[in-house]
Design an enzyme around this catalytic site. Structure first.
Site, PDB file in Angstrom:
ATOM      1  N   GLU A  40      16.344  -9.743   6.320  1.00  0.00           N
ATOM      2  CA  GLU A  40      15.568  -9.976   5.098  1.00  0.00           C
ATOM      3  C   GLU A  40      15.648  -8.851   4.069  1.00  0.00           C
ATOM      4  OE1 GLU A  40      13.731 -12.564   4.275  1.00  0.00           O
ATOM      5  OE2 GLU A  40      12.243 -11.846   2.850  1.00  0.00           O
ATOM      6  N   HIS A  86      10.235  -0.023   2.859  1.00  0.00           N
ATOM      7  CA  HIS A  86      10.021  -0.679   4.154  1.00  0.00           C
ATOM      8  C   HIS A  86       9.358   0.213   5.204  1.00  0.00           C
ATOM      9  CE1 HIS A  86      10.532  -3.917   7.007  1.00  0.00           C
ATOM     10  NE2 HIS A  86      10.834  -3.002   7.895  1.00  0.00           N
ATOM     11  N   ASP A 137      13.414  -8.530   9.799  1.00  0.00           N
ATOM     12  CA  ASP A 137      13.015  -7.920   8.529  1.00  0.00           C
ATOM     13  C   ASP A 137      12.864  -6.425   8.782  1.00  0.00           C
ATOM     14  OD1 ASP A 137      11.826  -6.955   6.236  1.00  0.00           O
ATOM     15  OD2 ASP A 137      10.322  -8.524   6.100  1.00  0.00           O
ATOM     16  N   SER A 148       0.715  -5.606   8.319  1.00  0.00           N
ATOM     17  CA  SER A 148       1.016  -6.678   7.361  1.00  0.00           C
ATOM     18  C   SER A 148       0.565  -8.069   7.785  1.00  0.00           C
ATOM     19  CB  SER A 148       2.524  -6.702   7.091  1.00  0.00           C
ATOM     20  OG  SER A 148       3.227  -7.012   8.275  1.00  0.00           O
ATOM     21  N   CYS A 167       7.295  -7.546  -6.222  1.00  0.00           N
ATOM     22  CA  CYS A 167       6.565  -6.270  -6.311  1.00  0.00           C
ATOM     23  C   CYS A 167       5.809  -6.156  -7.631  1.00  0.00           C
ATOM     24  CB  CYS A 167       7.535  -5.089  -6.153  1.00  0.00           C
ATOM     25  SG  CYS A 167       8.195  -4.964  -4.473  1.00  0.00           S
ATOM     26  N   HIS A 182       6.849  -9.911   8.668  1.00  0.00           N
ATOM     27  CA  HIS A 182       5.423  -9.905   8.311  1.00  0.00           C
ATOM     28  C   HIS A 182       4.762 -11.270   8.531  1.00  0.00           C
ATOM     29  CE1 HIS A 182       6.519  -6.138   6.398  1.00  0.00           C
ATOM     30  NE2 HIS A 182       7.432  -6.764   5.698  1.00  0.00           N
ATOM     31  N   LYS A 236      17.227 -13.557  -3.648  1.00  0.00           N
ATOM     32  CA  LYS A 236      16.301 -12.762  -2.852  1.00  0.00           C
ATOM     33  C   LYS A 236      16.025 -11.449  -3.586  1.00  0.00           C
ATOM     34  CE  LYS A 236      14.326 -10.235   0.406  1.00  0.00           C
ATOM     35  NZ  LYS A 236      13.947  -8.842   0.187  1.00  0.00           N
ATOM     36  N   ASN A 262      19.090 -10.316   2.071  1.00  0.00           N
ATOM     37  CA  ASN A 262      18.572  -9.500   0.969  1.00  0.00           C
ATOM     38  C   ASN A 262      19.452  -9.592  -0.265  1.00  0.00           C
ATOM     39  OD1 ASN A 262      16.686  -7.305  -0.037  1.00  0.00           O
ATOM     40  ND2 ASN A 262      18.670  -6.284  -0.256  1.00  0.00           N
ATOM     41  N   SER A 294      13.161 -16.418  -1.158  1.00  0.00           N
ATOM     42  CA  SER A 294      13.665 -15.568  -0.070  1.00  0.00           C
ATOM     43  C   SER A 294      13.855 -16.376   1.204  1.00  0.00           C
ATOM     44  CB  SER A 294      12.679 -14.442   0.241  1.00  0.00           C
ATOM     45  OG  SER A 294      12.458 -13.672  -0.902  1.00  0.00           O
ATOM     46  N   SER A 297       5.206  -9.622  14.092  1.00  0.00           N
ATOM     47  CA  SER A 297       5.248  -9.056  12.744  1.00  0.00           C
ATOM     48  C   SER A 297       6.132  -7.826  12.774  1.00  0.00           C
ATOM     49  CB  SER A 297       3.851  -8.682  12.273  1.00  0.00           C
ATOM     50  OG  SER A 297       3.875  -8.465  10.880  1.00  0.00           O
ATOM     51  N   HIS A 300       3.793 -10.516  -1.389  1.00  0.00           N
ATOM     52  CA  HIS A 300       4.215 -11.276  -2.572  1.00  0.00           C
ATOM     53  C   HIS A 300       3.622 -12.684  -2.564  1.00  0.00           C
ATOM     54  CE1 HIS A 300       6.908  -8.031  -2.951  1.00  0.00           C
ATOM     55  NE2 HIS A 300       8.038  -8.588  -2.582  1.00  0.00           N
ATOM     56  N   GLN A 345      16.713 -17.579   3.985  1.00  0.00           N
ATOM     57  CA  GLN A 345      16.622 -17.309   5.431  1.00  0.00           C
ATOM     58  C   GLN A 345      16.955 -18.553   6.245  1.00  0.00           C
ATOM     59  OE1 GLN A 345      16.469 -14.937   7.452  1.00  0.00           O
ATOM     60  NE2 GLN A 345      15.482 -13.168   6.512  1.00  0.00           N
ATOM     61  N   ASP A 396      12.423 -11.440  -5.184  1.00  0.00           N
ATOM     62  CA  ASP A 396      11.370 -10.943  -4.290  1.00  0.00           C
ATOM     63  C   ASP A 396      11.166  -9.441  -4.520  1.00  0.00           C
ATOM     64  OD1 ASP A 396      10.778  -9.433  -1.855  1.00  0.00           O
ATOM     65  OD2 ASP A 396      11.113 -11.181  -0.619  1.00  0.00           O
ATOM     66  N   ASN A 397      12.245  -8.671  -4.411  1.00  0.00           N
ATOM     67  CA  ASN A 397      12.105  -7.219  -4.521  1.00  0.00           C
ATOM     68  C   ASN A 397      11.560  -6.835  -5.899  1.00  0.00           C
ATOM     69  OD1 ASN A 397      13.807  -7.937  -2.402  1.00  0.00           O
ATOM     70  ND2 ASN A 397      14.949  -6.028  -2.433  1.00  0.00           N
TER      71      ASN A 397
HETATM   72  P1  NAI Z   1      17.466  -0.161  -3.838  1.00  0.00           P
HETATM   73  O1  NAI Z   1      18.570   0.468  -3.098  1.00  0.00           O
HETATM   74  O2  NAI Z   1      17.748  -1.211  -4.858  1.00  0.00           O
HETATM   75  O3  NAI Z   1      16.595   0.954  -4.578  1.00  0.00           O
HETATM   76  C1  NAI Z   1      16.223   2.189  -4.057  1.00  0.00           C
HETATM   77  C2  NAI Z   1      16.435   3.228  -5.150  1.00  0.00           C
HETATM   78  O4  NAI Z   1      15.851   4.464  -4.741  1.00  0.00           O
HETATM   79  C3  NAI Z   1      17.915   3.493  -5.450  1.00  0.00           C
HETATM   80  O5  NAI Z   1      18.184   3.256  -6.824  1.00  0.00           O
HETATM   81  C4  NAI Z   1      18.096   4.955  -5.063  1.00  0.00           C
HETATM   82  O6  NAI Z   1      19.016   5.630  -5.924  1.00  0.00           O
HETATM   83  C5  NAI Z   1      16.701   5.512  -5.223  1.00  0.00           C
HETATM   84  N1  NAI Z   1      16.446   6.716  -4.434  1.00  0.00           N
HETATM   85  C6  NAI Z   1      16.872   7.031  -3.186  1.00  0.00           C
HETATM   86  N2  NAI Z   1      16.400   8.222  -2.804  1.00  0.00           N
HETATM   87  C7  NAI Z   1      15.653   8.679  -3.834  1.00  0.00           C
HETATM   88  C8  NAI Z   1      14.885   9.867  -4.023  1.00  0.00           C
HETATM   89  N3  NAI Z   1      14.798  10.802  -3.096  1.00  0.00           N
HETATM   90  N4  NAI Z   1      14.250  10.005  -5.210  1.00  0.00           N
HETATM   91  C9  NAI Z   1      14.320   9.060  -6.179  1.00  0.00           C
HETATM   92  N5  NAI Z   1      15.023   7.933  -6.033  1.00  0.00           N
HETATM   93  C10 NAI Z   1      15.676   7.741  -4.872  1.00  0.00           C
HETATM   94  O7  NAI Z   1      16.473  -0.756  -2.733  1.00  0.00           O
HETATM   95  P2  NAI Z   1      15.318  -1.835  -2.984  1.00  0.00           P
HETATM   96  O8  NAI Z   1      15.836  -3.191  -2.757  1.00  0.00           O
HETATM   97  O9  NAI Z   1      14.637  -1.500  -4.246  1.00  0.00           O
HETATM   98  O10 NAI Z   1      14.365  -1.535  -1.726  1.00  0.00           O
HETATM   99  C11 NAI Z   1      13.659  -0.314  -1.601  1.00  0.00           C
HETATM  100  C12 NAI Z   1      12.812  -0.349  -0.321  1.00  0.00           C
HETATM  101  O11 NAI Z   1      11.816  -1.364  -0.431  1.00  0.00           O
HETATM  102  C13 NAI Z   1      13.590  -0.696   0.940  1.00  0.00           C
HETATM  103  O12 NAI Z   1      13.053   0.023   2.019  1.00  0.00           O
HETATM  104  C14 NAI Z   1      13.332  -2.180   1.123  1.00  0.00           C
HETATM  105  O13 NAI Z   1      13.560  -2.592   2.433  1.00  0.00           O
HETATM  106  C15 NAI Z   1      11.898  -2.259   0.686  1.00  0.00           C
HETATM  107  N6  NAI Z   1      11.375  -3.555   0.220  1.00  0.00           N
HETATM  108  C16 NAI Z   1      10.011  -3.697   0.243  1.00  0.00           C
HETATM  109  C17 NAI Z   1       9.428  -4.851  -0.202  1.00  0.00           C
HETATM  110  C18 NAI Z   1       7.960  -5.010  -0.146  1.00  0.00           C
HETATM  111  O14 NAI Z   1       7.468  -6.119  -0.361  1.00  0.00           O
HETATM  112  N7  NAI Z   1       7.188  -3.986   0.125  1.00  0.00           N
HETATM  113  C19 NAI Z   1      10.217  -5.967  -0.743  1.00  0.00           C
HETATM  114  C20 NAI Z   1      11.648  -5.698  -0.765  1.00  0.00           C
HETATM  115  C21 NAI Z   1      12.181  -4.524  -0.320  1.00  0.00           C
END
Ligand code: NAI
Length: 462
Positions: free
Chosen positions: A188, A333, A128, A81, A227, A53, A218, A213, A391, A76, A383, A395, A222-223
Site C-alpha cells: 500500500e 509511516h 501496508d 490506527s 493528507c 490500518h 493511489k 502506492n 487506493s 492492523s 483519510h 489493492q 491518497d497521499n
Molecule cells: P515521498 O518520497 O513522495 O516524499 C518524501 C519526501 O521527504 C521526499 O521528497 C524527500 O526528499 C523528503 N525528505 C527525505 N528526508 C528528508 C529530510 N531529512 N528532511 C526533509 N525532507 C526529507 O513519500 P510520500 O509518498 O510523501 O510518503 C511519505 C511517508 O508517508 C512514507 O512513510 C509513507 O509510507 C507515508 N504515508 C502516510 C500516509 C498517512 O496517511 N499517514 C499516507 C501515505 C503515505
C-alpha cells in the site's frame, strides 16, 4: 459467530456496521468491483493475510475481498490506527481480525502472527508498510540460521525478535513454509514499497510484488488529497488549537508533504517547508511556501509535522530549541522520524489517548501526538472513504492479478498497467459529477492516443 478474533468490544459491531453502510456510499470503486465480479468470485481459493490500518474504510475493502470469494484474516499495521467499531463489525461478520486501538508492540506482532493462521496457511499478503512481509522473511532467515536485524536499536526490534522466537519454538520450519506458499504481495505505502525494492535489489524477494502506492490513483490522491483532509483533522482532534496564524513547519514535500502543507495552509497556518530534494524544494517554493532549514526556524514555529519516510528528521537537539507548547507530530509511516526515544527520560504527562505533554530541561513543554506515530490515524480516523476507495480499488485489482496470473510474474516489483489506473479513476467520476470529454477519432489520432485510453505515455508524471 466464531470467536477467532481479538477486538476491543464486540458490542461495538452495530455502530461499526452503520458507519460501514455510510462508507459504502462513498466508495464507488470498491462497490463497482463487487458489482462486476461478485457473482464470478475470481478470488475463490485465495487466502489473504491483511496487515493494514483496521479502519471503517478497510472494513469495506475486506468485505469486497470476501465478496469476490477470498478468505481473509486481518491485523492492523499500526498500534494506534484501529477503529474499534470497524474491527468489531468485521469480527461479527465472521472474518477473523486481530486489532485494538492502543495495542502494545508485543500485541502488534502477536496479532500479525495470528492473521497468518489459516487452516491451510495463506497464499497472498496485502501489506501496508511491509510488516507482514518482513515478519515472514525475517523468520525464514532466522530458520536458515541467519542473524536477524530488522530496525537496529528500536523497540520494534525487540518485539519482532521475541515474536519470531516464540513462533519458531512453537512450530519449527513454519516461516519457511509460509514464505514458500505465498504467491505474492500487494503493498500500500511508500515506505513498504521502499522495503520491497530493497529486497528486489538484493535478490531476496521470494515472490512477485505489486506496488499499489505508485498507481497514480493511489499516491497522487491518497497521499496528497487524503493528507490534505486528515492532517489538520488529527491536530484539531488532539489539541483543539487555533490553526490560523500559527507558524507550521512541514518536513518533506513529497506527496504526503504536499497534502500536509495544503492542509495546514488551508486552515490558515503560515507554512514553511524543509526538503532535501531540489525538485521538491523548488515545487514548494513555487507553491508559495518558504523553504527553510529546520535549525533556522525551530525556535519560532508552533507546529512541526514530519512527512519524509526518513529517520531522525526531528532530533532531540531540535526539540530542546522549540518554544513552550510547540506541537510535534508525524504523518509518515513509521515513528522514527522524530527521536521520541530520546524524550523517554523526560517528564511525560498524558493529556488523553495519543496526546502527551513532555517537559524539556529548560522548562518548555511540547505536545507530542501519537507518540510520534502517524497522527492522522492515531489522533483522527485517517483519510476519508472516497479517497481510500481509489487506493483500495487498486489493492483489489492487485490481489486479483496476483491470484489469477501471479505465476506469469517474476519475483520482482510491478506497477498495475495504466489502463487499470485510468479505470480506477473512471469509477470515481460519477459520484462527484465529473463529465469526461470524449475525444473524436481525429483528435485521438492527432495526439497519438487510443480514443478510450490510455491517455498518457508511461513517462508522464501527472
Ligand atoms: P515521498 O518520497 O513522495 O516524499 C518524501 C519526501 O521527504 C521526499 O521528497 C524527500 O526528499 C523528503 N525528505 C527525505 N528526508 C528528508 C529530510 N531529512 N528532511 C526533509 N525532507 C526529507 O513519500 P510520500 O509518498 O510523501 O510518503 C511519505 C511517508 O508517508 C512514507 O512513510 C509513507 O509510507 C507515508 N504515508 C502516510 C500516509 C498517512 O496517511 N499517514 C499516507 C501515505 C503515505
Amino acid at each position: 459467530m466464531s470467536n477467532d478474533y481479538i477486538v476491543k468490544d464486540i458490542a461495538l459491531a452495530e455502530f461499526g456496521r452503520k458507519e460501514l453502510d455510510i462508507a459504502e456510499t462513498e466508495m464507488p470503486g470498491l462497490m463497482a468491483l463487487r458489482e462486476e465480479y461478485g457473482a464470478e468470485k475470481p478470488l475463490k481459493g485465495a487466502r489473504i493475510v491483511g496487515s493494514l490500518h483496521m479502519t471503517i474504510q478497510t472494513a469495506v475493502l475486506i468485505e469486497t475481498l470476501v465478496d469476490l470469494g477470498a478468505d481473509v484474516r486481518w491485523a492492523s499495521c499500526n498500534i494506534f490506527s484501529t477503529q474499534d467499531h470497524a474491527a468489531a463489525a468485521i469480527a461479527a461478520s465472521g472474518v477473523p481480525v486481530f486489532a485494538i486501538k492502543g495495542q502494545s508492540l508485543e500485541e502488534h506482532w502477536d496479532y500479525l502472527d495470528r492473521s497468518f493462521l489459516f487452516e491451510d496457511g495463506p497464499n497472498l499478503i496485502l501489506d501496508d508498510g511491509g510488516d507482514a512481509t518482513l515478519y515472514i522473511l525475517l523468520g525464514a532467515r532466522a530458520e536458515a540460521g541467519e542473524e536477524i536485524i530488522p530496525v537496529p536499536g528500536s523497540e520494534e526490534e525487540v518485539a519482532i525478535k521475541a515474536q519470531i522466537k516464540k513462533r519458531m519454538e512453537a512450530s519449527p520450519g513454519w516461516f519457511t513454509k509460509m514464505r514458500d506458499q505465498i504467491k505474492g504481495v500487494s503493498e500500500e505505502t511508500t515506505t513498504g514499497v521502499h522495503r520491497l525494492y530493497d529486497l528486489q535489489k538484493n535478490g531476496q524477494l521470494p515472490f512477485p510484488a505489486i506496488n499499489v502506492n505508485d498507481s497514480v490513483t493511489k499516491s497522487k490522491f491518497d497521499n496528497k488529497y487524503g493528507c490534505k483532509e486528515s492532517l489538520v483533522d488529527g491536530i484539531r482532534r488532539a489539541t483543539d488549537t487555533m490553526m490560523a496564524g500559527k507558524v507550521a513547519v512541514v518536513l518533506g514535500y513529497g506527496d504526503v508533504g504536499k497534502g500536509s502543507a495544503a492542509s495546514l495552509s488551508g486552515a490558515g497556518a503560515r507554512v514553511k517547508v524543509t526538503e532535501a530534494d531540489p525538485i521538491c524544494a523548488l515545487q514548494a517554493a513555487m507553491d508559495g511556501f518558504e523553504v527553510v532549514l529546520l535549525e533556522d526556524v525551530v525556535s519560532d514555529a508552533d507546529i512541526f509535522i514530519t512527512t519524509t519516510g526518513n529517520k531522525d528528521v526531528i532530533r532531540i537537539e531540535h526539540m530542546r530549541e522549540m518554544k513552550d507548547m510547540a506541537i510535534v507530530g508525524n504523518i509518515g509511516h513509521f515513528d522514527n522520524e522524530i527521536q521520541v526515544a530520546a524524550l523517554k527520560n523526560h517528564k511525560w504527562t498524558n493529556i488523553k489517548e495519543q496526546v502527551d505533554m513532555i517537559e524539556m530541561p529548560n522548562g518548555h513543554r511540547l505536545i507530542l501526538l501519537s507518540e510520534g506515530r502517524l497522527l492522522n490515524l492515531g489522533n483522527a480516523t485517517g483519510h476519508p472513504s472516497f479517497v481510500m476507495s481509489a487506493s483500495f480499488t487498486n489493492q483489489v485489482l492487485a490481489q486479483m492479478e496476483l491470484w489469477l496470473r501471479g505465476n506469469e510474474y517474476d519475483n520482482q516489483v510491478y506497477i498495475l498497467p495504466k489502463k487499470l489506473d485510468e479505470k480506477v479513476a473512471r469509477l470515481h467520476l460519477a459520484k462527484i459529477g465529473v463529465k469526461l470529454t470524449q475525444l473524436d477519432k481525429e483528435q485521438a489520432d492527432y495526439i497519438g492516443v487510443p480514443q478510450d485510453g490510455p491517455f498518457k505515455p508511461e513517462h508522464y508524471r501527472y
